[in-house]
Design a protein around this motif. Structure first.
Motif, PDB file in Angstrom:
ATOM      1  N   GLN A 135     -13.698  -3.851  -5.949  1.00 24.74           N
ATOM      2  CA  GLN A 135     -12.906  -2.683  -5.555  1.00 24.74           C
ATOM      3  C   GLN A 135     -11.702  -2.448  -6.460  1.00 24.74           C
ATOM      4  O   GLN A 135     -10.937  -1.508  -6.242  1.00 24.74           O
ATOM      5  CB  GLN A 135     -12.449  -2.844  -4.102  1.00 24.74           C
ATOM      6  CG  GLN A 135     -13.579  -2.810  -3.095  1.00 24.74           C
ATOM      7  CD  GLN A 135     -14.246  -1.459  -3.021  1.00 24.74           C
ATOM      8  OE1 GLN A 135     -13.599  -0.414  -3.180  1.00 24.74           O
ATOM      9  NE2 GLN A 135     -15.548  -1.445  -2.799  1.00 24.74           N
ATOM     10  N   ILE A 177      -8.783  -3.886  -6.857  1.00 20.17           N
ATOM     11  CA  ILE A 177      -7.515  -3.795  -6.161  1.00 20.17           C
ATOM     12  C   ILE A 177      -6.397  -4.365  -7.038  1.00 20.17           C
ATOM     13  O   ILE A 177      -6.644  -5.114  -7.981  1.00 20.17           O
ATOM     14  CB  ILE A 177      -7.583  -4.511  -4.791  1.00 20.17           C
ATOM     15  CG1 ILE A 177      -7.979  -5.985  -4.962  1.00 20.17           C
ATOM     16  CG2 ILE A 177      -8.603  -3.827  -3.898  1.00 20.17           C
ATOM     17  CD1 ILE A 177      -6.842  -6.920  -4.900  1.00 20.17           C
ATOM     18  N   ASN A 208      -7.396  -1.086   1.127  1.00 21.45           N
ATOM     19  CA  ASN A 208      -6.482   0.033   1.400  1.00 21.45           C
ATOM     20  C   ASN A 208      -6.438   0.393   2.887  1.00 21.45           C
ATOM     21  O   ASN A 208      -6.445   1.568   3.263  1.00 21.45           O
ATOM     22  CB  ASN A 208      -6.862   1.258   0.566  1.00 21.45           C
ATOM     23  CG  ASN A 208      -6.002   1.358  -0.683  1.00 21.45           C
ATOM     24  OD1 ASN A 208      -5.259   0.449  -1.036  1.00 21.45           O
ATOM     25  ND2 ASN A 208      -6.111   2.488  -1.366  1.00 21.45           N
ATOM     26  N   ARG A 241       0.834  -1.206   0.000  1.00 20.80           N
ATOM     27  CA  ARG A 241       0.000   0.000   0.000  1.00 20.80           C
ATOM     28  C   ARG A 241       0.868   1.256   0.000  1.00 20.80           C
ATOM     29  O   ARG A 241       0.562   2.236  -0.701  1.00 20.80           O
ATOM     30  CB  ARG A 241      -0.934  -0.026   1.199  1.00 20.80           C
ATOM     31  CG  ARG A 241      -1.760   1.225   1.400  1.00 20.80           C
ATOM     32  CD  ARG A 241      -2.996   0.972   2.257  1.00 20.80           C
ATOM     33  NE  ARG A 241      -2.710   0.131   3.396  1.00 20.80           N
ATOM     34  CZ  ARG A 241      -2.316   0.567   4.598  1.00 20.80           C
ATOM     35  NH1 ARG A 241      -2.137   1.865   4.789  1.00 20.80           N
ATOM     36  NH2 ARG A 241      -2.112  -0.270   5.593  1.00 20.80           N
ATOM     37  N   ARG A 250      -3.236  -0.263  -4.834  1.00 11.67           N
ATOM     38  CA  ARG A 250      -4.517  -0.443  -4.157  1.00 11.67           C
ATOM     39  C   ARG A 250      -4.543  -1.878  -3.624  1.00 11.67           C
ATOM     40  O   ARG A 250      -4.473  -2.843  -4.402  1.00 11.67           O
ATOM     41  CB  ARG A 250      -5.670  -0.183  -5.128  1.00 11.67           C
ATOM     42  CG  ARG A 250      -7.053  -0.181  -4.481  1.00 11.67           C
ATOM     43  CD  ARG A 250      -8.086   0.434  -5.422  1.00 11.67           C
ATOM     44  NE  ARG A 250      -9.443   0.318  -4.915  1.00 11.67           N
ATOM     45  CZ  ARG A 250      -9.966   1.098  -3.982  1.00 11.67           C
ATOM     46  NH1 ARG A 250      -9.221   2.054  -3.446  1.00 11.67           N
ATOM     47  NH2 ARG A 250     -11.207   0.943  -3.579  1.00 11.67           N
TER      48      ARG A 250
END
Length: 435
Positions: free
Chosen positions: A138, A140, A88, A64, A69
């Motif tokens: 999301q 990521i 996150n 992170r 992400r």
């Protein structure tokens, strides 16, 4: 389902451990019906007896801070179920949790109706599906997945990954994983797959190294063995600072945000994972590694709450964890100590008590509100191991009251023996602070 209804449904599926079914068919069927969400991003899977949660938190923090992400999936939770699923560094939103719990429930029930599954997946299987689906939504870049129990048949082992990690292996959950280190190591080693980079953390049993090395050979993959950190010292009530020579770089005076000398082993494992990710195309500068380790947080593991008296919360859920806590307390604490102790029935609580009970002036034995918790009768059988005063309480709230009554303001109350105990205690302490 709304959030409350989703909790009622999930907990109604049965106890996370007692009702668990160790197999991969159910979770694979659910993920397949959901469109294989685990293949929408890259993942690191982390198994082990001790240190897997801390290492997971460290890896996520490093990545992170490198600007990616991230997602983190861990278990168990301490206070709220959404702690298990982080994006996150932040817990999943409750409305998102409820919506995805509904989706996974409907998917599971449809698989049963279609005759593909005999019964709906378990609590942990459905939580895992919720997490992996959330991470896809999301968008990521990297998910860090902590194995729940074992490895070979744990639901997380159904997920795709690019790095497999095995932290320290020790005795725990023998009734499920096997009575010997070799048997336990085999279950953990099965997270290592062909085409996936394996990172092997520090081991204290040669037999564990042998099993892990053999698995790597079978999977035709070259492991990264973590070196031993050196120049380890502690400051700030136990925050650890160390030096380390990785396979690629030298690190000097690295500090972690987690307490205890043992965290140096977890931190260097996270460093090796970060360097492996760099080889796989991630850009993780040295500064991100340093900052990620310094700023990592992992509640319930040597977590210090600065009240008067102060609290120290630590899961210490097996003999090895209890020994680590004992060594930490001997090094950093020299005042009055009260221990609140409660364990699960399937743990080696006699040896855990032998490690811890010689330190405190007062030992408070209590029972967690969980069907796996050791009975009051069994807890009574270990009272003789405490040379000081012993107090029995039927619940955690009363245990904290007794601890406050018997501990001076400059003393320390340590809560240990189970993450479930730590979770109950943390909730009570937070409520007392608010009120």
């Amino acid at each position: 389902m709304n959030y409350s209804e989703s909790l009622g449904y999930l907990y109604g599926l049965g106890h996370e451990i007692l009702a668990a079914k160790f197999r991969l068919e159910n979770i694979r069927a659910v993920l397949d019906r959901l469109g294989s969400p685990d293949q929408a991003y890259q993942s690191v899977l982390i198994a082990g007896t001790n240190g897997k949660g801390s290492t997971s938190a460290m890896v996520e923090s490093i990545v992170r801070h490198a600007g990616y992400r991230t997602a983190l999936y861990t278990s168990p939770h301490l206070v709220h179920i959404e702690e298990r699923i982080k994006i996150n560094g932040e817990n999943i939103r409750r409305d998102d949790f409820a919506r995805l719990a509904t989706l996974v429930r409907e998917t599971s029930e449809a698989l049963v109706a279609d005759g593909i599954l005999e019964t709906v997946p378990t609590f942990f299987e459905q939580i895992t599906a919720i997490a992996l689906t959330c991470f896809r939504e999301q968008r990521i870049n990297l998910a860090v997945l902590e194995v729940g129990l074992g490895g070979r048949l744990d639901a997380t082992n159904a997920a795709d990954r690019i790095v497999s990690v095995v932290t320290t292996i020790d005795f725990d959950h023998q009734k499920i994983l096997g009575e010997s280190i070799e048997e336990i190591a085999f279950e953990k080693a099965c997270v290592i797959r062909e085409g996936v980079i394996p990172v092997i953390g520090r081991q204290f049993y040669e037999a564990a190294y042998d099993v892990l090395s053999r698995r790597c050979m079978q999977m035709k993959t070259s492991p990264i063995y973590v070196n031993q950190p050196y120049q380890i010292r502690m400051n700030n009530f136990g925050s650890v600072v160390f030096d380390y020579d990785s396979s690629k770089n030298t690190y000097k005076r690295v500090m972690t945000g987690l307490r205890g000398r043992h965290q140096a082993d977890n931190a260097v494992t996270a460093i090796e994972v970060a360097e492996a990710l760099t080889d796989l195309g991630f850009t993780i500068p040295r500064e991100a590694i340093i900052r990620g380790l310094r700023e990592v947080r992992w509640p319930g593991r040597l977590e210090f709450i600065n009240n008067a008296p102060a609290f120290l919360l630590d899961g210490a859920h097996n003999e090895s964890g209890a020994r680590t806590l004992r060594n930490y307390l001997r090094e950093v604490w020299h005042g009055h100590l009260t221990l609140i102790f409660g364990v699960m029935n399937d743990k080696d609580y006699v040896h855990m008590a032998e490690e811890l009970f010689s330190l405190p002036e007062v030992v408070i034995l209590t029972r967690v509100d969980d069907r796996r918790a050791a009975s009051s009768e069994k807890m009574g059988n270990i009272a003789y191991l405490a040379p000081g005063r012993v107090i029995f309480t039927p619940d955690v709230e009363l245990a904290i009251r007794e601890a406050l009554d018997h501990t001076p303001e400059d003393g320390l109350i340590c809560v240990a023996g189970s993450l479930y105990l730590v979770g109950e205690a943390k909730k009570i302490i937070q409520e007392r602070q608010v009120n």
